[in-house]
Design an enzyme around this catalytic site. Structure first.
Site: not given
Ligand code: CMC
Length: 436
Positions: A312, A370
């Protein structure tokens, strides 16, 4: 570049090279201080650069507070756990819209006002009929919510507080009706009109699952679970879809059109579409033995696969909503007598493995709401394509409360970010005959 806030929290100093600029620092009631850089460009000729807005407070708000490190979520100061345990969704709507919990008389009045707006204009049926039956219900919702802006002209003068409140109540009341219509349309069943003697969640379940030929009474355990899912998703401060609604509304746009913009944003798999994606992923994994293979893929930098339902932007601790959702999920599965659901086995094992895996621990990737809402909604009979629609029904109150707060903010102005331009510099047009 070096931005500092002074110890007293009164001024922030930005130093670039040998130049300094001072900016006010504001303290919220809780949460990090903010540096007000609104005059930065006028004074220094520079913009700030913050893709994804990870360090940017886009507005001042009194509605929802999240402490992502501690796993805290408060609506108007009340912990989500207490609201989900003791309150109901319409009470939560009142709280988000008006700032206080309703008295018994205010609650009766509010429920009555919402109930009186549950029907949609009969002409709306025609919009549904224009869609293919196999259209994604979020495509249908985005279109039909936008279409509401062509109706209800008596509540679109956004400068009138009374009309703003009627538009808000209309949105909260009509979203379940539209959502149920989107579902009924996709399965070829007749639309069911709302029943105003039922509570919000039971009415919604009835509009989804009743048919005109048979009586239907919602199972109270499922109705309670539905209501709780609505409470848990009601607001989440300046997330992508809420920021979209605020940005759309900042131009003075029609309120129904702004909510349609929120629906469009919510649909994405990184946001509201994640519950659908999480369930699809659990189905793809299929068996507990295959989990390590998927964990390996999630950790592989060269593989775009992510564990859906994990991670998240704000929570770097267990999502407090996920804990409540996990409990609700078990209540629903128990009530329905689902003991050996292979998806649940995969989900439980995946959670266990991920919570102890170095990669997920180091990056603070916990299961989010989720992860469990998908399993619960599937058990309740909803197809995966409806999951984001249910999220939209719940989040409508958050969108509209935030939209109202923005319109009522005397400092409000049209949202207009700037950019770091890295394209071509000025060059002269070359006629096509001279281009190679
Ligand atoms: N599986 C594997 N690796 C992950 C995941 C995951 N679900 N989420 C983040 N990472 C890794 C990512 O690859 C990155 O690694 P590095 O620093 O080595 O490049 C690190 O963790 C940070 O990730 P980010 O994408 O920079 O973080 P963010 O804050 O931009 O993204 C997120 C947050 C929710 C989009 C992301 O965690 C994700 O894509 N999760 C899966 C989708 C999901 O479950 N979304 C629902 C969010 S909750 C409901 C809502 O609020 O709508």
């Amino acid at each position: 570049m070096d931005a500092k806030t002074d110890a007293k929290g009164k001024a922030g100093t930005l130093t670039v090279g040998n130049k300094n600029w001072d900016f006010p620092v504001y303290k919220g009631t809780i949460g990090p201080d903010v540096v007000d850089i609104a005059k930065l460009y006028a004074e220094s000729g520079m913009f700030t650069y913050d893709p994804g807005f990870t360090s940017t407070a886009s507005c001042e708000s009194k509605i929802t507070y999240i402490d992502g490190d501690e796993g805290i979520l408060l609506y108007r100061g009340y912990p989500i756990e207490q609201l989900a345990e003791h309150g109901d969704f319409l009470e939560t709507c009142y709280l988000l819209l008006y700032g206080e919990l309703p008295t018994p008389a205010q609650k009766v009045d509010f429920d009555y006002r919402v109930n009186r707006h549950t029907m949609v204009h009969e002409q709306m049926m025609r919009f549904f009929q224009g869609f293919r039956r196999d259209a994604h219900p979020m495509a249908v919702m985005t279109g039909c919510v936008g279409a509401l802006s062509a109706f209800y002209h008596d509540s679109t003068d956004i400068s009138d507080p009374h009309q703003r409140m009627i538009a808000s109540i209309r949105m909260i009341a009509k979203m379940p009706t539209l959502a149920a219509m989107a579902y009924k349309y996709s399965i070829g069943q007749p639309f069911m009109y709302p029943r105003n003697d039922l509570d919000y969640a039971s009415n919604f379940l009835r509009m989804c699952y009743a048919v005109p030929t048979e009586d239907y009474k919602a199972n109270p355990v499922l109705a309670r679970a539905m209501d709780r899912i609505f409470i848990l998703h009601a607001d989440h401060e300046q997330n992508a879809s809420t920021s979209t609604v605020r940005l759309a509304g900042s131009s003075g746009a029609n309120p129904f059109a702004c909510i349609a913009a929120g629906c469009a944003c919510l649909w994405g798999p990184a946001h509201g579409g994640a519950n659908e994606a999480a369930l699809n992923m659990l189905s793809e994994i299929g068996r507990v033995e295959r989990i390590p293979e998927f964990i390996k893929r999630a950790k592989d930098k060269n593989d775009p696969f992510r564990l859906m339902g994990f991670g998240h932007r704000v929570y770097k601790h267990y999502d407090p909503r996920a804990k409540i959702m996990q409990k609700t999920c078990h209540e629903v599965l128990n009530e329905l007598g689902i003991k050996d659901d292979p998806l649940l086995d995969v989900a439980m094992e995946l959670e266990k493995i991920a919570l102890h895996d170095d990669y997920f621990v180091e990056k603070k990737l916990y299961p989010n709401i989720d992860f469990y809402s998908g399993i619960t909604l599937k058990a309740m009979g909803f197809p995966t394509t409806m999951f984001t629609v249910l999220f939209a029904v719940a989040r409508t109150v958050g969108w509209i409360a935030q939209w109202k707060e923005m319109i009522e903010d005397p400092k409000q102005k049209i949202g207009r970010p700037r950019q770091l331009y890295t394209g071509a510099t000025r060059r002269d047009y070359v006629p096509i005959s001279r281009r190679k």
